[in-house]
Design an enzyme around this catalytic site. Structure first.
Site, mmCIF file in Angstrom:
data_model
loop_
_atom_site.group_PDB
_atom_site.id
_atom_site.type_symbol
_atom_site.label_atom_id
_atom_site.label_comp_id
_atom_site.label_asym_id
_atom_site.label_seq_id
_atom_site.Cartn_x
_atom_site.Cartn_y
_atom_site.Cartn_z
ATOM 1 N N CYS A 381 0.867 -1.066 -0.123
ATOM 2 C CA CYS A 381 0.274 -0.030 -0.029
ATOM 3 C C CYS A 381 0.928 1.205 0.058
ATOM 4 O O CYS A 381 1.624 1.590 -1.005
ATOM 5 C CB CYS A 381 -1.073 -0.078 1.331
ATOM 6 S SG CYS A 381 -2.577 0.834 0.738
ATOM 7 N N HIS A 507 -3.582 -4.901 0.432
ATOM 8 C CA HIS A 507 -2.995 -5.528 1.803
ATOM 9 C C HIS A 507 -2.966 -7.088 1.858
ATOM 10 O O HIS A 507 -3.995 -8.095 2.295
ATOM 11 C CB HIS A 507 -3.810 -4.981 2.802
ATOM 12 C CG HIS A 507 -3.379 -3.793 3.062
ATOM 13 N ND1 HIS A 507 -2.485 -3.372 3.955
ATOM 14 C CD2 HIS A 507 -4.089 -2.497 2.890
ATOM 15 C CE1 HIS A 507 -2.629 -1.695 4.012
ATOM 16 N NE2 HIS A 507 -3.533 -1.380 3.364
ATOM 17 N N GLU A 509 -1.473 -9.069 3.570
ATOM 18 C CA GLU A 509 -1.348 -9.736 5.072
ATOM 19 C C GLU A 509 -2.663 -10.157 5.523
ATOM 20 O O GLU A 509 -2.681 -11.036 6.539
ATOM 21 C CB GLU A 509 -0.850 -8.716 5.715
ATOM 22 C CG GLU A 509 -1.470 -7.413 6.369
ATOM 23 C CD GLU A 509 -1.335 -6.272 5.224
ATOM 24 O OE1 GLU A 509 -0.956 -6.508 3.834
ATOM 25 O OE2 GLU A 509 -1.422 -5.144 5.783
HETATM 26 N N1 GLN Z 1 -2.023 6.656 2.750
HETATM 27 C C1 GLN Z 1 -2.198 5.977 1.547
HETATM 28 C C2 GLN Z 1 -3.581 6.234 1.023
HETATM 29 O O1 GLN Z 1 -4.270 6.342 1.786
HETATM 30 C C3 GLN Z 1 -1.728 4.561 1.790
HETATM 31 C C4 GLN Z 1 -2.558 3.826 2.766
HETATM 32 C C5 GLN Z 1 -2.354 2.325 3.343
HETATM 33 O O2 GLN Z 1 -1.080 2.270 3.274
HETATM 34 N N2 GLN Z 1 -3.231 1.691 3.735
HETATM 35 O O3 GLN Z 1 -3.565 5.653 -0.310
#
Ligand code: GLN
Length: 543
Positions: A381, A507, A509
Site C-alpha cells: 500500500c 493488503h 497480509e
Molecule cells: N495513505 C495511503 C493512501 O491512503 C496508503 C494507505 C495504506 O497504506 N493503507 O492511499
C-alpha cells in the site's frame, strides 16, 4: 439448533481472549463442526477505522470492506471462518442504529432504555451472524474486562440470550489470570474468584475457566478453583504461555477443552484431525534456517499495528522451513544514519502501509538502496506508493515526484487521489475498502507467486498510481504486474532487472493463513533467503 459460546475476560486485559476464542474455533473445526466468530467492542467509536494505531493497533479489513478489530484477523487465521461487517460490533454501532430508529419514530413514542432496547439490539446482532443457519457454533467474544462500566450492556444481553435460546445451547467461557507470587512461591486464585463473583453478580455463571498461568496448575489448585468458582473440575483449563500462538489449540486439546465444550453443548463428536496444525507448530519450533527481514515503518515500537504482517511472516517461514527474524527499522533512522547502516544485516526489506507524511523520506531512501543493491523488496500500500515515488525521482529524473497526500501542489503527482475520493468529507468508512479482483500480467513475479491470472485482495486506501505517468515509468523499467479487471487502476508494480521487487496497492497480509501462507510473502521470504545465501557465498569466497 445453533450453539453459542460466549467468551469474557477478567482480572486484567491482554489475556488473549482473541487467541482463546480463535483456538476454540480451530479445535471445533478439527472435529468437523462449522464455526463462525463475532467480537463485541464496548467503545463508542463506530469502528476502529478512524482510531490512532497507538490506541488500537491494527485495523483488520474484511472482504466486504469492514474496518475491524485485529482479533478478527486471528479468527480468520485459526479457522476457515470468513469475517465481515456483522462480525465486529461496537457500542457505537448499537447506539447508532437504536437512535436512528428512534428518530424515525419506530418505537412509537416509548422511552428508549438500555434494557430492553440496547440489549435487544445486541441480541439481534448475535443472531444475525448465523441467520442462515450455516454454522453449528457461533463464538462471541466480549471485549474489555468484566467490571468495566461499558461492558455491562453486553454482559446483560448475553445473560438474557441464554434464556432466549435455551440453556442447552449456550455456554460461558471466562478467561482469567492466576498470578504467580514470587515471595510465596505460589499461584494465586483470589483474583479469579473475585472476577467470577463479579460475573455471577450480573447473573452469569461461567461453565469453563481458561486460566492463564506461567506455571502448571496442580490437581489441588484445580480442585480449589473448581470449588470456589462453582465450575466443574474438568472445566478448569490451564493455559500456559506458549512459544507460538498456533500451539494454543493443541495445548487446549491436551486439556480436553473441545471434549468438554461439545459435551456441555450436546454436540456430536466428529473424528478429529489436528495433523495440519501439528505440522505448522513443528515447523515454527524447529526451522531449518533463519532469515532476517527489515521492516521500515513509523510505528515500529508498536508491533500490534502490524499484527497481520508479522503473522504473515510466520506463515511464510513455515512455507520456507525458515525462521523469519524481523528487524524493525525506524524510517527516520534511515535518514539519520544512512540506508547502508540502517539496513545492515537484513536480507530483504518490507515497507508496510501507513498514513501521513512522517517517515516518508526515510522509506524512500531505504527503497532506493534496496533497488540499487538488488535486495528483495516488498512494498504494501503506502510501501508501493513510496516505491513509485522513488522510481520516478531517481530513475526517471522526475525531481519533485510525490504523492498528493504529502505534497498537494507537487509538480509530478505520481500518486494522486482516487477519483472516487474527490469530495469525500467524512473520515469514517470512506476509503476504497475491501476485496477487489486483480488481473495479473503473465511473466511477472506476482503471476509466478499466485500461479493464476485472476486474484482477489483487500484494500484500504485513498490514493493511487497516477496513470498519466505510466508510459514514462514503464519505459525506464517499472513493470505494471497487476491492474483492476477494467485495467483502470494499477494494483501491482515491479522493477525489472531486480531479483524480487514487488509493490502492491492492496493488503495481502489480511489473507495469509498458517495452513495457507500468502504466495507473495512466501516468495518474498524465499527471495530473501536466496539473497542471504548469495551474500554468505560472496563472503566465504573473499575469506
Ligand atoms: N495513505 C495511503 C493512501 O491512503 C496508503 C494507505 C495504506 O497504506 N493503507 O492511499
Amino acid at each position: 439448533m445453533s450453539k453459542y459460546i460466549f467468551v469474557t475476560g477478567g482480572v486484567v486485559s491482554s489475556l488473549g481472549k482473541g487467541i482463546t476464542s480463535s483456538s476454540i474455533g480451530c479445535l471445533l473445526e478439527t472435529r468437523g463442526l462449522k464455526v463462525t466468530h463475532q467480537k463485541f467492542d464496548p467503545y463508542i467509536n463506530v469502528d476502529p477505522g478512524t482510531m490512532n494505531p497507538y490506541q488500537h493497533g491494527e485495523v483488520f479489513v474484511t472482504d466486504d470492506g469492514a474496518e475491524t478489530d485485529l482479533d478478527l484477523g486471528h479468527y480468520e487465521r485459526f479457522s476457515s471462518a470468513c469475517m465481515g461487517k456483522d462480525n465486529n460490533v461496537t457500542t457505537g454501532q448499537i447506539y447508532y442504529s437504536v437512535i436512528s430508529r428512534e428518530r424515525k419514530g419506530d418505537y412509537l413514542g416509548k422511552t428508549i432504555q438500555v434494557v430492553p432496547h440496547i440489549t435487544n439490539e445486541i441480541k439481534d446482532r448475535i443472531l444475525k451472524v448465523n441467520k442462515d443457519n450455516k454454522y453449528d457454533v457461533t463464538i462471541v467474544e466480549i471485549g474489555g474486562t468484566v467490571g468495566d462500566i461499558e461492558s455491562l450492556p453486553f454482559l446483560e444481553a448475553i445473560r438474557q440470550f441464554r434464556k432466549d435460546v435455551g440453556r442447552e445451547n449456550v455456554i460461558y467461557v471466562h478467561v482469567t489470570l492466576l498470578p504467580y507470587i514470587e515471595t510465596a512461591g505460589e499461584l494465586k486464585t483470589k483474583p479469579t474468584q473475585h472476577s467470577v463473583a463479579q460475573l455471577r453478580n450480573i447473573g452469569i455463571q461461567p461453565d469453563i475457566l481458561i486460566c492463564r498461568t506461567q506455571h502448571p496448575i496442580s490437581k489441588e489448585l484445580r480442585a480449589k478453583i473448581s470449588m470456589f468458582c462453582n465450575v466443574d473440575e474438568e472445566g478448569v483449563i490451564q493455559c500456559e504461555d506458549a512459544s507460538s500462538v498456533y500451539e494454543v489449540p493443541l495445548l487446549f486439546k491436551e486439556e480436553g477443552l473441545d471434549i468438554i465444550v461439545m459435551k456441555l453443548l450436546n454436540l456430536r463428536f466428529g473424528k478429529q484431525d489436528v495433523s495440519a496444525w501439528e505440522k505448522v507448530v513443528e515447523r515454527i519450533k524447529f526451522p531449518a534456517k533463519t532469515v532476517n527481514i527489515g521492516i521500515v515503518g513509523k510505528y515500529i515500537e508498536l508491533k500490534e499495528a502490524y499484527k497481520s504482517i508479522t503473522e504473515s511472516f510466520v506463515h511464510a517461514g513455515v512455507a520456507n522451513n525458515a525462521k523469519v527474524h524481523l528487524t524493525w527499522i525506524d524510517a527516520d533512522d534511515v535518514i539519520k544514519h544512512g540506508a547502508k547502516k540502517a539496513l545492515e544485516g537484513v536480507s530483504g526489506v518490507l515497507v508496510p502501509g501507513g498514513f501521513g507524511s512522517r517517515g516518508i523520506e526515510g522509506k524512500i531512501e531505504a527503497i532506493k538502496y534496496v533497488r540499487e543493491k538488488k535486495v528483495p523488496f516488498f512494498g504494501i500500500c503506502l510501501g508501493m506508493q513510496c516505491a513509485v515515488i522513488e522510481f520516478s525521482r531517481n530513475v526517471c529524473g522526475l525531481d519533485k515526484a510525490n504523492s498528493t497526500e504529502f505534497d498537494e501542489k507537487t509538480q509530478h503527482q505520481v500518486i494522486s487521489l482516487l477519483e472516487s475520493q474527490h469530495g469525500v468529507e467524512n473520515k469514517g468508512g470512506t476509503m476504497r475498502l475491501g476485496a477487489w479482483d486483480c488481473k495479473l500480467v503473465k511473466g511477472t513475479h506476482a503471476e509466478a507467486a499466485y500461479g493464476k491470472e485472476l486474484i482477489s485482495e483487500r484494500h484500504r486506501h485513498r490514493f493511487e498510481f497516477n496513470n498519466d505517468y505510466k508510459d514514462r515509468l514503464t519505459k525506464k523499467g517499472l513493470r505494471i504486474a497487476g491492474t483492476t479487471k477494467d485495467s483502470k487502476l494499477v494494483e501491482i508494480v515491479e522493477v525489472t532487472d531486480h531479483p524480487w521487487f514487488v509493490g502492491v496497492q492492496f493488503h495481502p497480509e489480511f489473507k495469509s493463513r498458517p495452513l495457507c501462507p500468502h504466495p507473495l510473502f512466501r516468495d518474498f521470504v524465499k527471495a530473501s533467503i536466496e539473497k542471504n545465501g548469495h551474500e554468505k557465498g560472496k563472503k566465504a569466497k573473499h575469506a
